[in-house]
Enzyme design. Structure first.
Site, PDB file in Angstrom:
ATOM      1  N   ASN A   1       0.874  -1.179   0.000  1.00 19.56           N
ATOM      2  CA  ASN A   1       0.000   0.000   0.000  1.00 19.56           C
ATOM      3  C   ASN A   1       0.909   1.226   0.000  1.00 19.56           C
ATOM      4  O   ASN A   1       1.525   1.542   1.018  1.00 19.56           O
ATOM      5  CB  ASN A   1      -0.886  -0.039   1.260  1.00 19.56           C
ATOM      6  N   TRP A   2       1.000   1.885  -1.143  1.00 19.60           N
ATOM      7  CA  TRP A   2       1.922   3.029  -1.255  1.00 19.60           C
ATOM      8  C   TRP A   2       1.374   4.289  -0.582  1.00 19.60           C
ATOM      9  O   TRP A   2       2.071   5.298  -0.524  1.00 19.60           O
ATOM     10  CB  TRP A   2       2.223   3.310  -2.734  1.00 19.60           C
ATOM     11  N   LYS A   3       0.119   4.215  -0.152  1.00 21.01           N
ATOM     12  CA  LYS A   3      -0.524   5.404   0.470  1.00 21.01           C
ATOM     13  C   LYS A   3      -0.353   6.600  -0.472  1.00 21.01           C
ATOM     14  O   LYS A   3      -0.478   6.418  -1.687  1.00 21.01           O
ATOM     15  CB  LYS A   3       0.026   5.612   1.875  1.00 21.01           C
TER      16      LYS A   3
ATOM     17  N   HIS B   1      -9.268   0.895   5.560  1.00 23.38           N
ATOM     18  CA  HIS B   1      -7.977   1.167   6.197  1.00 23.38           C
ATOM     19  C   HIS B   1      -8.178   2.182   7.330  1.00 23.38           C
ATOM     20  O   HIS B   1      -8.913   3.154   7.172  1.00 23.38           O
ATOM     21  CB  HIS B   1      -6.967   1.698   5.167  1.00 23.38           C
TER      22      HIS B   1
ATOM     23  N   GLU C   1      -5.106  -5.684  11.246  1.00 26.20           N
ATOM     24  CA  GLU C   1      -4.281  -4.496  11.085  1.00 26.20           C
ATOM     25  C   GLU C   1      -4.386  -3.625  12.352  1.00 26.20           C
ATOM     26  O   GLU C   1      -5.173  -2.681  12.417  1.00 26.20           O
ATOM     27  CB  GLU C   1      -4.795  -3.712   9.861  1.00 26.20           C
TER      28      GLU C   1
ATOM     29  N   SER D   1       3.948  -2.411  10.248  1.00 26.75           N
ATOM     30  CA  SER D   1       5.409  -2.363  10.412  1.00 26.75           C
ATOM     31  C   SER D   1       6.116  -3.634   9.933  1.00 26.75           C
ATOM     32  O   SER D   1       7.115  -4.046  10.517  1.00 26.75           O
ATOM     33  CB  SER D   1       5.793  -2.091  11.877  1.00 26.75           C
TER      34      SER D   1
ATOM     35  N   GLY E   1       2.976  -1.109   4.314  1.00 22.70           N
ATOM     36  CA  GLY E   1       2.978   0.311   3.974  1.00 22.70           C
ATOM     37  C   GLY E   1       4.386   0.773   3.644  1.00 22.70           C
ATOM     38  O   GLY E   1       4.882   0.598   2.522  1.00 22.70           O
ATOM     39  N   GLY E   2       5.065   1.348   4.646  1.00 24.18           N
ATOM     40  CA  GLY E   2       6.383   1.966   4.458  1.00 24.18           C
ATOM     41  C   GLY E   2       7.370   1.118   3.659  1.00 24.18           C
ATOM     42  O   GLY E   2       8.014   1.614   2.721  1.00 24.18           O
TER      43      GLY E   2
HETATM   44  P1  PGA Z   1       3.231   0.120   7.700  1.00 23.53           P
HETATM   45  O1  PGA Z   1       1.717   0.364   7.210  1.00 23.53           O
HETATM   46  O2  PGA Z   1       3.702  -1.116   7.015  1.00 23.53           O
HETATM   47  O3  PGA Z   1       3.977   1.365   7.256  1.00 23.53           O
HETATM   48  O4  PGA Z   1       3.167  -0.034   9.171  1.00 23.53           O
HETATM   49  C1  PGA Z   1       0.822  -0.703   7.313  1.00 23.53           C
HETATM   50  C2  PGA Z   1      -0.590  -0.258   7.119  1.00 23.53           C
HETATM   51  O5  PGA Z   1      -0.892   0.943   7.159  1.00 23.53           O
HETATM   52  O6  PGA Z   1      -1.431  -1.139   6.909  1.00 23.53           O
END
Ligand code: PGA
Length: 246
Positions: free
Chosen positions: A8-10, A91, A154, A203, A223-224
């Site tokens: 998920n590149w947000k 989300h 999540e 994370s 995400g990150g």
């Molecule tokens: P993250 O994001 O991997 O940066 O913690 C995960 C998410 O928002 O589902």
């Protein structure tokens, strides 16, 4: 067993050129790991730029109707038309009500998309609390729709950008996955309940991914780490290895 590695590149990156470069760097590894279904969910404007690359595409959200006078919204049919197979729904960063998420789940499935349904908690909780969360998020969603969905545990407290956010432990994820599974079997019966993949998000990186896989997650929502091609391709490789052993 197929595993899901969903990025998920947000709201990143900021240009189509960077998005394509990142996608290209991920595509090669994705195509050499057949046991892993790699899905990238870029911002809407970049979907068309990535549709020729060899991974599946997903939206980060969609609207609850298929078309009409809804300024600024993106229809699930439009996502489908742009080559998406998946859509992330509910989300925590979107702060939507369960009722809205339920309508979106139905609209997504009606449009031929696989919903990636996020279900979490604000602070570490118990299986009983998770059952309540699952009940309110999935209320009245028929088994036929659940069967076409992926669920993600999540926890908000584990998301890397949450203040003080740190990944969940193997025990916490194992407990949550078994709470999810119990709920699904109770609500939808064994056939459906055991068929729905349950993923973990929060994370995830190449150093910790194995603890989530060992905890029983059938994939991860990232995400990150999905914005760094070396990190993300290392996750895909770890999952491919894991998939060959289960
Ligand atoms: P993250 O994001 O991997 O940066 O913690 C995960 C998410 O928002 O589902």
């Amino acid at each position: 067993m197929k595993m899901f590695c969903i990025g998920n590149w947000k709201m990143n990156p900021t240009t189509a050129k960077e998005a394509f470069r990142l996608g290209e760097n991920i595509a090669e590894k994705a195509s050499s790991c057949p046991q892993v279904i790699t899905v990238l969910c870029p911002p809407f404007p970049f979907l068309a730029h990535l549709s020729s690359l060899s991974f599946a595409l997903g939206g980060q959200d969609c609207f609850l109707e298929q078309k009409g006078a809804y300024t600024g919204e993106v229809s699930p049919l439009m996502l489908k038309d742009q080559g998406c197979k998946y859509v992330i729904l509910g989300h925590s960063e979107r702060g939507e009500s369960d009722e809205v998420v339920q309508k979106k789940i139905r609209a997504a499935v009606r449009s031929g998309l696989t919903p990636v349904i996020c279900i979490g908690e604000e602070k570490p909780s118990s299986p009983k609390f998770l059952h309540k969360r699952l009940h309110s998020r999935l209320q009245d969603i028929p088994a036929t729709v659940l069967l076409k969905s992926l669920l993600v545990y999540e926890p908000v407290w584990a998301i890397s950008t949450t203040k003080g956010g740190k990944p969940a432990t193997q025990e916490a994820v194992a407990l949550a996955i078994s709470a999810f599974r119990d709920f699904l079997v109770k609500e939808a019966g064994e056939r459906v309940g055991f068929a729905i993949p349950i993923l973990y998000g929060g994370s995830v990186d190449k150093k910790n991914i194995n603890i989530f896989l060992k905890a029983g997650a059938q994939g991860v929502l990232v995400g990150g780490a999905s914005l760094k091609s070396k990190e993300f391709t290392a996750l895909i490789a770890e999952m491919e290895l894991h998939a060959q052993t289960v």
